[in-house]
Design an enzyme around this catalytic site. Structure first.
Site, short mmCIF file in Angstrom:
data_model
loop_
_atom_site.label_atom_id
_atom_site.label_comp_id
_atom_site.label_asym_id
_atom_site.label_seq_id
_atom_site.Cartn_x
_atom_site.Cartn_y
_atom_site.Cartn_z
N LYS A 129 65.24 -48.30 5.23
CA LYS A 129 65.51 -46.88 5.49
C LYS A 129 66.97 -46.53 5.15
O LYS A 129 67.22 -45.52 4.51
CB LYS A 129 65.26 -46.53 6.97
N ARG A 175 62.44 -41.86 17.29
CA ARG A 175 62.01 -43.25 17.45
C ARG A 175 60.86 -43.35 18.46
O ARG A 175 60.38 -44.44 18.73
CB ARG A 175 63.13 -44.04 18.06
N ARG A 181 70.21 -60.24 6.24
CA ARG A 181 70.99 -59.03 5.97
C ARG A 181 72.40 -59.12 6.58
O ARG A 181 72.58 -59.59 7.67
CB ARG A 181 70.28 -57.81 6.56
N ARG A 206 74.88 -58.13 11.99
CA ARG A 206 74.68 -57.32 13.18
C ARG A 206 74.06 -58.18 14.29
O ARG A 206 73.18 -58.99 14.03
CB ARG A 206 73.74 -56.14 12.86
#
Ligand code: AMP
Length: 211
Positions: free
Chosen positions: A13, A88, A127, A154
């Site tokens: 996204k 969400r 990632r 993250r």
């Protein structure tokens, strides 16, 4: 163009949002990015969100809804916006609908990025994210391709949190896909493959609503 991007974590996204926002000349509004920026600056909002984010849970609706409503009153949304990571859950979707209906500027489309869990897990655990601009990056890069900033993993891209985020998506976010299908707004595209191909797929699919 007033657009929402929906899809599980790791569907791409953030990446697609950057290209689509540039293509339609609209602001990319990512609730995750806003929370992370607040976290980095240690604002009260960031501190409130931290525990939820680090454990892969949703930040409470009361906090998130006010933050988004405030953002949607800025001048730069006059020609539309691309919401990434919001809504969400169905409560957020209802709040957004009511807010936009009152403004006389309802959503025009909801683009769903569909992808299998197996691919997501592989993508997220490898990632990295830029400390400076927040752009996603592959694990094998040393610096951010967009701005040269330092990369980090993250907290919520660590394997144990990924499973929690996927469960939260299934339980709380997947129902909004049905919500928007019933509203006649949903457009679904496959989100596996080359980034540029997916962008093209999205623009072709959206041309039906955008003319
Ligand atoms: P994202 O960057 O979209 O994956 O979001 C990272 C984290 O920020 C999520 O796991 C949540 O903890 C929080 N977050 C982002 N958007 C929302 C939202 N719309 N509602 C609640 N929490 C959110």
């Amino acid at each position: 163009m007033r657009l929402v991007l929906v899809g599980p974590p790791g569907a791409g996204k953030g990446t697609q949002a950057q290209f689509l926002a540039a293509h339609y000349s609209i602001p990319h509004i990512s609730t995750g990015d806003i929370f992370r920026a607040n976290l980095k600056a240690s604002t009260p909002l960031g501190l409130k969100a931290k525990g939820f984010m680090d454990s892969g849970q949703l930040v409470p609706d009361s906090v998130t809804n006010e933050m988004v409503k405030d953002r949607l009153t800025h001048d730069d949304v006059a020609n539309g916006f691309l919401l990434d990571g919001f809504p969400r859950n169905t409560v957020q979707a209802e709040v957004l609908r009511a807010f936009l209906t009152e403004k006389g500027a309802p959503l025009q489309a909801v683009l769903e990025l569909a992808i299998e869990n197996e691919i997501i897990i592989k993508r997220l655990s490898s990632r990295r994210t830029c400390k400076e601009c927040g752009a996603p990056a592959a694990a094998n890069l040393e610096k951010c391709a967009a701005c040269g900033g330092e990369l980090y993993q993250r907290e919520d891209d660590k394997e144990e949190v990924i499973a929690k985020r996927l469960a939260v998506y299934e339980e709380q976010t997947a129902p909004i896909v049905t919500f928007y299908r019933n509203e006649g707004l949903l457009i679904t595209i496959g989100a596996d493959g080359d980034v540029a191909d997916i962008t093209e797929r999205a623009i072709t699919a959206l041309s039906r609503v955008h003319g």
